[in-house]
Write an enzyme that holds these catalytic residues in place. Structure first.
Site, short mmCIF file in Angstrom:
data_model
loop_
_atom_site.label_atom_id
_atom_site.label_comp_id
_atom_site.label_asym_id
_atom_site.label_seq_id
_atom_site.Cartn_x
_atom_site.Cartn_y
_atom_site.Cartn_z
N CYS A 112 -92.46 -82.00 -0.83
CA CYS A 112 -93.62 -81.56 -1.63
C CYS A 112 -93.34 -81.50 -3.13
O CYS A 112 -94.26 -81.37 -3.93
CB CYS A 112 -94.12 -80.21 -1.14
SG CYS A 112 -94.60 -80.24 0.59
N HIS A 253 -98.27 -77.06 -6.93
CA HIS A 253 -98.36 -77.67 -5.60
C HIS A 253 -99.26 -76.79 -4.74
O HIS A 253 -99.11 -75.57 -4.70
CB HIS A 253 -96.96 -77.76 -5.00
CG HIS A 253 -96.96 -78.09 -3.55
ND1 HIS A 253 -97.68 -79.15 -3.04
CD2 HIS A 253 -96.34 -77.52 -2.48
CE1 HIS A 253 -97.51 -79.20 -1.74
NE2 HIS A 253 -96.70 -78.22 -1.37
N ASN A 283 -102.28 -78.90 2.33
CA ASN A 283 -101.03 -79.30 1.68
C ASN A 283 -100.86 -80.81 1.85
O ASN A 283 -100.61 -81.29 2.96
CB ASN A 283 -99.88 -78.53 2.34
CG ASN A 283 -98.53 -78.84 1.73
OD1 ASN A 283 -98.38 -79.83 1.02
ND2 ASN A 283 -97.56 -78.01 2.01
N1 COA Z 1 -104.17 -69.53 14.09
C1 COA Z 1 -104.15 -68.32 14.63
N2 COA Z 1 -103.02 -67.60 14.77
C2 COA Z 1 -101.88 -68.14 14.33
C3 COA Z 1 -101.84 -69.42 13.76
C4 COA Z 1 -103.05 -70.14 13.65
N3 COA Z 1 -103.12 -71.35 13.12
N4 COA Z 1 -100.57 -69.70 13.41
C5 COA Z 1 -99.83 -68.64 13.75
N5 COA Z 1 -100.62 -67.69 14.31
C6 COA Z 1 -100.23 -66.37 14.82
C7 COA Z 1 -98.77 -66.30 15.23
O1 COA Z 1 -98.58 -66.79 16.53
C8 COA Z 1 -98.51 -64.83 15.10
O2 COA Z 1 -99.02 -64.19 16.24
P1 COA Z 1 -98.23 -62.97 16.92
O3 COA Z 1 -98.20 -61.89 15.87
O4 COA Z 1 -99.07 -62.65 18.11
O5 COA Z 1 -96.87 -63.51 17.26
C9 COA Z 1 -99.36 -64.40 13.92
O6 COA Z 1 -100.37 -65.42 13.79
C10 COA Z 1 -98.59 -64.28 12.63
O7 COA Z 1 -97.81 -65.45 12.46
P2 COA Z 1 -96.90 -65.65 11.20
O8 COA Z 1 -96.19 -66.97 11.33
O9 COA Z 1 -96.08 -64.41 11.01
O10 COA Z 1 -98.01 -65.73 10.06
P3 COA Z 1 -97.86 -65.75 8.51
O11 COA Z 1 -98.62 -64.66 7.91
O12 COA Z 1 -96.41 -65.92 8.09
O13 COA Z 1 -98.61 -67.10 8.15
C11 COA Z 1 -98.14 -69.35 7.48
C12 COA Z 1 -98.12 -68.34 8.62
C13 COA Z 1 -97.61 -70.66 8.04
C14 COA Z 1 -99.58 -69.54 7.04
C15 COA Z 1 -97.29 -68.81 6.32
O14 COA Z 1 -96.05 -68.36 6.78
C16 COA Z 1 -97.06 -69.85 5.27
O15 COA Z 1 -97.98 -70.31 4.64
N6 COA Z 1 -95.80 -70.22 5.01
C17 COA Z 1 -95.47 -71.23 4.03
C18 COA Z 1 -95.80 -72.57 4.57
C19 COA Z 1 -95.77 -73.64 3.53
O16 COA Z 1 -96.37 -73.50 2.51
N7 COA Z 1 -95.08 -74.73 3.85
C20 COA Z 1 -94.99 -75.85 3.00
C21 COA Z 1 -94.16 -75.53 1.80
S1 COA Z 1 -94.14 -76.89 0.76
#
Ligand code: COA
Length: 330
Positions: A112, A253, A283
């Site tokens: 990215c 980004h 993204n």
């Molecule tokens: N829809 C609904 N629920 C979802 C889900 C979705 N698409 N994806 C995950 N969940 C659930 C999980 O299973 C978890 O459930 P649980 O509590 O029962 O186990 C809960 O939501 C929380 O998951 P978590 O992974 O802790 O959520 P989060 O707040 O960290 O958000 C992201 C997840 C991916 C949105 C976040 O971590 C993020 O944006 N990270 C950076 C990613 C990124 O930018 N990557 C590219 C970098 S260049």
């Protein structure tokens, strides 16, 4: 000698995949995706479209807006982690279709952060004086790396391309300024496509496990993205002796709206001065800064002399930032 951005272009595929559409594919919902990421929809390339097809249209638009003919290009760089094939490079394919017969062409991979890595590479090639005009493209078909059964990743990404034309332009004011690039390969496992390369070529088992698609430790990636982009932004401002309030626009980004907000408040930039289009495209990896820059130009958000910051973070990890002053024509 100032290195100037002469023009910009972008292309995103016509097909829109909304959060509601995703509800029919995986166990997710619009409310969860919108509140956790800010993403409402993303563009998905057709089966026939490869990364070079997206890149070509963005490149043609950037050349048009620059008033530069393809034959004037000396360098064509494409940042991508979704090349059409292992070789030849996607840049070579685009060079041919553009008719940029006087240019050399190559791909660059920094996930990215790719667009800023390519911009800095092109800037240094031009700065050294051997080449005058470069085309830099960030282009991705991220949908080709997604496991549509993994709700933790498939909701985040989209396809598209952004491009700029750079020229070593004597007598002009402003242009590309300080740049910081960084990498930390010790954290590579937090965000990767484990198979499909030379380490683990595609086999029936790889396909069964979906290990030729993106895997991510979301919360860890989130934390590092905020830390690295914030510190890069602060270091750049210090280097240039600019105040955050002097930035007309930060073009980061577009990965997650919460990441953008966390950086914005830590660096001390007004909400109105951060460009956001993550709600429309998700993204798009290497393409994201280029698409955002082109949209900012199209919306008339940049005027001569404006101070701009580009920022990115991605797998590797890689990160980077660049300052520029919007071009005042010679
Ligand atoms: N829809 C609904 N629920 C979802 C889900 C979705 N698409 N994806 C995950 N969940 C659930 C999980 O299973 C978890 O459930 P649980 O509590 O029962 O186990 C809960 O939501 C929380 O998951 P978590 O992974 O802790 O959520 P989060 O707040 O960290 O958000 C992201 C997840 C991916 C949105 C976040 O971590 C993020 O944006 N990270 C950076 C990613 C990124 O930018 N990557 C590219 C970098 S260049």
């Amino acid at each position: 000698m100032p290195i100037q951005l002469l023009g910009t272009g972008s292309y995103t595929p016509e097909k829109i995949l909304t959060n509601h559409d995703l509800e029919k594919i995986v166990d997710t919902n619009d409310e969860w995706i919108s509140t956790r990421t800010g993403i409402r929809e993303r563009r998905i390339a057709s089966e026939e479209q490869a990364t070079s097809d997206l890149a070509l249209i963005a490149a043609q638009r950037a050349l048009k807006s620059s008033g530069v003919d393809a034959s004037e290009l000396d360098v064509v760089l494409i940042a991508t982690c979704t090349p059409d094939m292992a070789f030849p490079s996607t840049a070579t394919l685009v060079q041919n279709r553009l008719g940029a017969k006087n240019a050399f062409a190559m791909d660059l991979s920094a996930a990215c952060s790719g667009f800023i890595f390519a911009l800095e590479t092109a800037r240094n090639l031009l700065d050294a004086g051997r080449y005058r005009t470069a085309l830099v493209i960030g282009a991705e078909k991220m949908s080709s790396l997604l496991n549509w059964e993994d709700r933790g990743t498939c909701i985040l990404f989209g396809d598209g391309a952004g491009a700029v034309v750079l020229r070593n332009e004597e007598g002009s004011k402003g242009g590309l300024g300080p740049c910081i690039l960084g990498s930390n390969g010790s954290l590579s496992e937090l965000l990767q496509v484990p198979a499909g390369g030379s380490r683990r070529p595609v086999t029936p088992q790889v396909l069964e496990e979906h290990s030729n698609t993106i895997t991510m430790a979301g919360q860890e990636v989130f934390k590092h993205a905020v830390l690295n982009m914030t510190s890069t932004a602060k270091k750049l401002l210090k280097q240039a002796e600019w105040e955050p309030s002097e930035l007309a626009l930060v073009i980061p980004h577009q990965a997650n709206h919460r990441i953008l907000e966390a950086i914005r408040t830590r660096v001390g930039v007004d909400k109105d001065n951060v460009f956001v289009n993550v709600h429309k495209y998700g993204n798009t990896s290497s393409a994201s800064v280029g698409i955002a820059l082109d949209e900012a130009v199209a919306q008339g958000r940049l005027k001569p002399g404006d101070r701009v910051m580009l920022l990115a973070f991605g797998a590797g990890f890689t990160w980077g930032g660049m300052l520029l002053e919007w071009r005042t024509p010679a």
